[in-house]
Design an enzyme around this catalytic site. Structure first.
Site, PDB file in Angstrom:
ATOM      1  CG  ASP A  72     137.618  27.408  34.676  1.00  0.00           C
ATOM      2  OD1 ASP A  72     137.792  27.093  33.488  1.00  0.00           O
ATOM      3  OD2 ASP A  72     137.388  28.576  35.052  1.00  0.00           O
ATOM      4  CB  SER A  73     137.288  23.084  30.775  1.00  0.00           C
ATOM      5  OG  SER A  73     138.530  22.407  30.910  1.00  0.00           O
ATOM      6  CG  ASP A 111     141.712  27.912  34.628  1.00  0.00           C
ATOM      7  OD1 ASP A 111     142.382  28.900  34.275  1.00  0.00           O
ATOM      8  OD2 ASP A 111     141.097  27.192  33.827  1.00  0.00           O
ATOM      9  CE  LYS A 141     143.622  29.114  31.737  1.00  0.00           C
ATOM     10  NZ  LYS A 141     142.297  29.787  31.762  1.00  0.00           N
ATOM     11  CD  GLU A 143     138.046  32.680  32.473  1.00  0.00           C
ATOM     12  OE1 GLU A 143     137.114  33.510  32.465  1.00  0.00           O
ATOM     13  OE2 GLU A 143     137.879  31.472  32.232  1.00  0.00           O
ATOM     14  CD  GLU A 211     138.243  29.947  25.427  1.00  0.00           C
ATOM     15  OE1 GLU A 211     137.297  29.141  25.276  1.00  0.00           O
ATOM     16  OE2 GLU A 211     138.786  30.160  26.518  1.00  0.00           O
TER      17      GLU A 211
END
Length: 317
Positions: A72-73, A111, A141, A143, A211
């Site tokens: 999602d970056s 993500d 993925k 979070e 991270e």
């Protein structure tokens, strides 16, 4: 790197056959979750790079990177948003499809963007199924490793969707954790991260992104889990590493973009692109480009004479 058994070791759930298989979308062998675990057990470091469209996916594919992460970056790097929380599932889907068309060999993980999984287990399941079914990714993925996320992760795994965890600095929660900064600096913070990893491992994730946490904390966690850790700003002792492609290739203007300490630029695409643009502009203005013979196409003399005669007739009409 040390991979040892511990009292925390859990049964690893594999979601695909251990031998390579042909992708259902083409005839090229694609890496699987099983391959990632084989790399882990043989202590072969795992390479992960993000991609956000067909072109960057092609670069990741040609580089033979193990995992292609549609992170999602892309909200910040590609769409110009201030943070990842602005990215919608529909926007993520658009980019996931583009990446899937450009990469044939990597394991593709996407993500789950902010707002696509928090409301309920059912909501998260629908979002993940859509990414797999329409986006053709091999896993997702998610979070956070707190207890609230565990039922969601277990549900996704139960329906056959591999899940990668993500702890430490979780960008989707930057408002709650006080911004983008090092996590696990004190004992309590480090223990909380480790507990999340244990929760995720027990739930059945196939790997966990660590991270922006201290090297030694990441090393301890890696040595006491039985699944791979993928570091980004977590030091050299993780099972693998991930970088954002726009950072590692310096696709953005370095004078306008913050480059994190943990990023190593492997190329300077931005400056190469700017230099090419300037050279192109000069050559257009000085008529060095295009050249008639080198860049142009010829027409037969009789064809041109016929065209010229008929064009003149049009002008008289």
């Amino acid at each position: 790197m040390i991979f040892r058994n511990s009292i925390h070791r859990q049964t690893i759930r594999l979601f695909s056959h251990s031998s390579p298989f042909r992708s259902s979308y083409n005839q090229i062998t694609r890496k699987t979750v099983s391959d990632i675990h084989q790399f882990y057990h043989s202590q072969k470091p795992i390479s992960v790079v993000t991609a956000h469209d067909f072109i960057t996916a092609k670069l990741v594919d040609a580089g033979e990177i193990d995992i292609c992460l549609v992170g999602d970056s892309l909200a910040n790097t590609t769409l110009g948003y201030q943070d990842t929380n602005e990215l919608t599932l529909d926007e993520m889907m658009y980019h996931v499809k583009s990446v899937s068309r450009g990469n044939d060999k990597s394991l593709i993980i996407a993500d789950l963007p902010f707002g696509s999984f928090e409301a309920s287990v059912e909501h998260a399941t629908k979002s993940a199924i859509r990414l797999v079914q329409q986006g053709k990714v091999q896993g997702v993925k998610l979070e956070g490793g707190n207890q609230e996320n565990i039922p969601t992760i277990e549900k996704l795994i139960s329906v056959g969707i591999p899940v990668m965890g993500h702890v430490g600095l979780t960008p989707q929660k930057h408002n709650a954790i006080g911004g983008f900064k090092l996590q696990g600096k004190d004992a309590k913070g480090a223990l909380d991260i480790y507990q999340e990893c244990l929760n995720l491992q027990k739930a059945g994730v196939f790997a966990i992104v660590l991270e922006c946490i201290p090297n030694k904390i990441a090393q301890y966690i890696t040595e006491n889990l039985s699944i791979p850790t993928i570091g980004i700003g977590a030091g050299p002792y993780c099972s693998g590493q991930v970088l954002v492609i726009s950072d590692m290739l310096e696709l953005k203007n370095p004078e306008e973009s913050h480059i994190a300490k943990f990023v190593k630029p492997y190329a300077q695409f931005y400056q190469l692109g700017v230099d090419a643009m300037k050279q192109y502009k000069v050559e257009v203005e000085t008529k060095q480009f295009p050249l008639a013979d080198e860049h142009g196409y010829k027409v037969k003399k009789d064809v041109f004479e016929q065209f010229k005669q008929e064009a003149q007739n049009l002008e008289r009409d």
